[in-house]
Write a protein that holds these residues in place. Structure first.
Motif, mmCIF file in Angstrom:
data_model
loop_
_atom_site.group_PDB
_atom_site.id
_atom_site.type_symbol
_atom_site.label_atom_id
_atom_site.label_comp_id
_atom_site.label_asym_id
_atom_site.label_seq_id
_atom_site.Cartn_x
_atom_site.Cartn_y
_atom_site.Cartn_z
ATOM 1 N N GLY A 69 0.781 -1.217 0.000
ATOM 2 C CA GLY A 69 0.000 0.000 0.000
ATOM 3 C C GLY A 69 0.817 1.273 0.000
ATOM 4 N N VAL A 70 1.903 1.287 0.751
ATOM 5 C CA VAL A 70 2.736 2.485 0.820
ATOM 6 C C VAL A 70 3.381 2.781 -0.529
ATOM 7 N N SER A 71 3.941 1.759 -1.162
ATOM 8 C CA SER A 71 4.562 1.944 -2.483
ATOM 9 C C SER A 71 3.514 2.360 -3.510
ATOM 10 N N GLY A 72 2.327 1.764 -3.425
ATOM 11 C CA GLY A 72 1.259 2.124 -4.348
ATOM 12 C C GLY A 72 0.844 3.572 -4.200
ATOM 13 N N LEU A 73 0.734 4.032 -2.967
ATOM 14 C CA LEU A 73 0.369 5.426 -2.719
ATOM 15 C C LEU A 73 1.434 6.372 -3.258
ATOM 16 N N GLN A 74 2.685 6.021 -3.057
ATOM 17 C CA GLN A 74 3.776 6.868 -3.549
ATOM 18 C C GLN A 74 3.761 6.962 -5.074
ATOM 19 N N LEU A 75 3.559 5.816 -5.735
ATOM 20 C CA LEU A 75 3.502 5.821 -7.201
ATOM 21 C C LEU A 75 2.308 6.623 -7.705
ATOM 22 N N ALA A 76 1.167 6.430 -7.064
ATOM 23 C CA ALA A 76 -0.043 7.136 -7.489
ATOM 24 C C ALA A 76 0.103 8.640 -7.338
ATOM 25 N N ARG A 77 0.868 9.065 -6.349
ATOM 26 C CA ARG A 77 1.094 10.501 -6.146
ATOM 27 C C ARG A 77 2.137 11.050 -7.107
ATOM 28 N N ALA A 78 3.068 10.208 -7.526
ATOM 29 C CA ALA A 78 4.170 10.668 -8.370
ATOM 30 C C ALA A 78 3.852 10.632 -9.854
ATOM 31 N N GLN A 79 2.963 9.718 -10.263
ATOM 32 C CA GLN A 79 2.650 9.534 -11.681
ATOM 33 C C GLN A 79 1.170 9.809 -11.941
ATOM 34 N N ARG A 80 0.854 9.995 -13.202
ATOM 35 C CA ARG A 80 -0.544 10.150 -13.598
ATOM 36 C C ARG A 80 -1.015 8.867 -14.274
ATOM 37 N N TYR A 81 -2.119 8.334 -13.802
ATOM 38 C CA TYR A 81 -2.670 7.097 -14.349
ATOM 39 C C TYR A 81 -4.107 7.326 -14.788
ATOM 40 N N ASP A 82 -4.526 6.522 -15.763
ATOM 41 C CA ASP A 82 -5.919 6.584 -16.205
ATOM 42 C C ASP A 82 -6.824 5.832 -15.244
ATOM 43 N N ALA A 92 -13.959 1.101 -19.463
ATOM 44 C CA ALA A 92 -15.112 1.943 -19.135
ATOM 45 C C ALA A 92 -14.701 3.079 -18.205
ATOM 46 N N LEU A 93 -13.902 2.774 -17.189
ATOM 47 C CA LEU A 93 -13.439 3.808 -16.265
ATOM 48 C C LEU A 93 -12.515 4.793 -16.964
ATOM 49 N N SER A 94 -11.650 4.286 -17.832
ATOM 50 C CA SER A 94 -10.737 5.152 -18.557
ATOM 51 C C SER A 94 -11.488 6.080 -19.503
ATOM 52 N N GLN A 95 -12.507 5.541 -20.163
ATOM 53 C CA GLN A 95 -13.310 6.361 -21.077
ATOM 54 C C GLN A 95 -14.022 7.473 -20.314
ATOM 55 N N ARG A 96 -14.505 7.148 -19.154
ATOM 56 C CA ARG A 96 -15.177 8.155 -18.329
ATOM 57 C C ARG A 96 -14.205 9.274 -17.978
ATOM 58 N N ARG A 97 -12.968 8.896 -17.661
ATOM 59 C CA ARG A 97 -11.956 9.893 -17.314
ATOM 60 C C ARG A 97 -11.542 10.708 -18.530
ATOM 61 N N SER A 98 -11.376 10.047 -19.673
ATOM 62 C CA SER A 98 -10.933 10.758 -20.869
ATOM 63 C C SER A 98 -11.969 11.753 -21.338
ATOM 64 N N CYS A 99 -13.240 11.440 -21.119
ATOM 65 C CA CYS A 99 -14.301 12.381 -21.490
ATOM 66 C C CYS A 99 -14.238 13.625 -20.622
ATOM 67 N N GLN A 100 -13.726 13.462 -19.384
ATOM 68 C CA GLN A 100 -13.619 14.595 -18.484
ATOM 69 C C GLN A 100 -12.358 15.407 -18.752
ATOM 70 N N ALA A 101 -11.367 14.818 -19.413
ATOM 71 C CA ALA A 101 -10.070 15.474 -19.602
ATOM 72 C C ALA A 101 -9.612 15.347 -21.045
ATOM 73 N N SER A 102 -10.403 15.876 -21.974
ATOM 74 C CA SER A 102 -10.034 15.803 -23.385
ATOM 75 C C SER A 102 -9.014 16.869 -23.755
ATOM 76 N N LEU A 103 -8.893 17.920 -22.926
ATOM 77 C CA LEU A 103 -7.944 18.985 -23.204
ATOM 78 C C LEU A 103 -6.769 18.889 -22.248
ATOM 79 N N LEU A 104 -5.595 18.653 -22.806
ATOM 80 C CA LEU A 104 -4.369 18.575 -22.022
ATOM 81 C C LEU A 104 -3.548 19.829 -22.276
ATOM 82 N N GLN A 105 -2.961 20.391 -21.219
ATOM 83 C CA GLN A 105 -2.167 21.603 -21.376
ATOM 84 C C GLN A 105 -0.957 21.562 -20.452
#
Length: 227
Positions: free
Chosen positions: A35-48, A116-129
């Motif tokens: 769990g600790v390593s997972g939390l660190q990775l999730a905070r350091a990287q961006r995942y779908d 399905a979860l990724s598609q939901r996220r991509s619909c919310q974030a179609s513009l990257l800057q």
């Protein structure tokens, strides 16, 4: 289009099976064993999507989920667990999970839920800057300082991968996996495509955005010189 996933799972045999199957399904998967390593990775990287086991060493999965939500993270979280009681599921959703899949599960169902979860996220974030660089995944347009850029399909994929990860760096291996899967053409192909992308994105602009990090990979963003 690839999907970038974090798997937090302490069962190594299961993790290896999942990572291999997901890669075949065009889903790039990082893995953390606790769990600790997972939390660190999730905070350091961006995942779908984050695939999160519940019964984890060092930090319980629900605590990981709750910590990410308290950070303001909106990445969809799919909990994977053998706990199938209604209260377990309610506790998972209460901690901030978006979906819940009970072990053992069918791998095809897992992929369907991830997409399905990724598609939901991509619909919310179609513009990257990043800085003055904008990429619209819906209209397939990219521009810098309001000047349109013309990219090849491969350059587009590389740029999208870098922008979704920014400000974190992306390894050569992850970029190659995102573009060519498990069969990259040759050792120089990524270098050639990155040179082309750098010309498209940085040529004619005062501030470079694409940076090579020795021994790490590539990073997209503004790097300020320290005095």
């Amino acid at each position: 289009m690839y999907i970038n996933v974090l798997l937090v799972e302490d069962n190594i045999d299961l993790a290896i099976t999942l990572v291999e199957y997901l890669n075949i399904s065009n889903i790039i998967c990082d893995h953390a064993r606790d769990g600790v390593s997972g939390l660190q990775l999730a905070r350091a990287q961006r995942y779908d999507v984050i695939l999160l086991d519940v019964m984890l060493p060092r930090m319980h999965g629900q605590k990981v989920c709750r910590a990410l939500r308290e950070d303001g993270g909106q990445t969809p979280i799919l909990m994977l667990t053998s706990l199938d009681a209604l209260q377990d599921k309610l506790d998972g959703f209460a901690s901030g999970a978006d979906d819940y899949l009970v072990k053992p599960f069918d791998l095809q169902e897992l992929v369907a839920r991830i997409r399905a979860l990724s598609q939901r996220r991509s619909c919310q974030a179609s513009l990257l800057q990043v800085a003055d660089l904008c990429l619209n995944t819906a209209s397939r347009e990219v521009s810098r300082d309001n000047q349109p850029l013309h990219l090849s399909p491969t350059s587009w994929q590389l740029l999208e991968c870098l922008m979704r990860a920014s400000p974190a760096p992306v390894s050569r291996e992850r970029l190659e996996l995102a573009i060519w899967g498990d069969d990259p053409p040759d050792s120089n192909s990524l270098k050639v495509h990155m040179c082309r992308l750098r010309r498209s994105v940085d040529k004619g602009f005062k501030v470079p955005l694409i940076h090579t990090l020795a021994g790490v990979g590539f990073k997209l963003g503004v790097i300020c010189d320290k005095a």
